[in-house]
Design an enzyme around this catalytic site. Sequence first.
Site: not given
Length: 155
Positions: A65-66, A9, A98, A70, A133
């Site tokens: 998300c905000g 949301h 990378h 998360g 690498r």
Amino acid sequence: MRLAIGADHAGVGYKDILATELRTAGHDIVDVGTHGTDSVDYPDFALAVAELVASGDAERGIVVCGSAVGVCIAANKVPGVRAGVCHDTYSAAQGVDHDDMNVLCLGERVIGIALARVITEAFLGADFSAEPRHRRRLGKVLDIEARHMRGGGER
């Protein structure tokens, strides 16, 4: 490019804007939701995007998300997913170049939509360099993932 995109949301506004613009740009978008501003749980949407990427049903994913934290934590629980919080263009491009990052995590409460757009462009415009690498380092990351999937995470 086939992209999975999802948000909770707190990220649905940017998700909807980015999904529309990416479709217009010619990308095939799989929108896993949410589709409203009622409170929902971010892991559900991060998981849906991550599973599409891990299975190969989407080439890359974007979760919002905000804060981006998360959804990044949740997405990275899925084997084969390399998600990163990116609030600048350098990290978005370098993460792919990378580290073979395949899920971009954005925070709607952290950055503006103009910056989210250019970060998304940087993410989608980058390719894994496959320099020795970078292949070596990615191999070590994949070895860590494999070891923990087998239950042998102890050293």
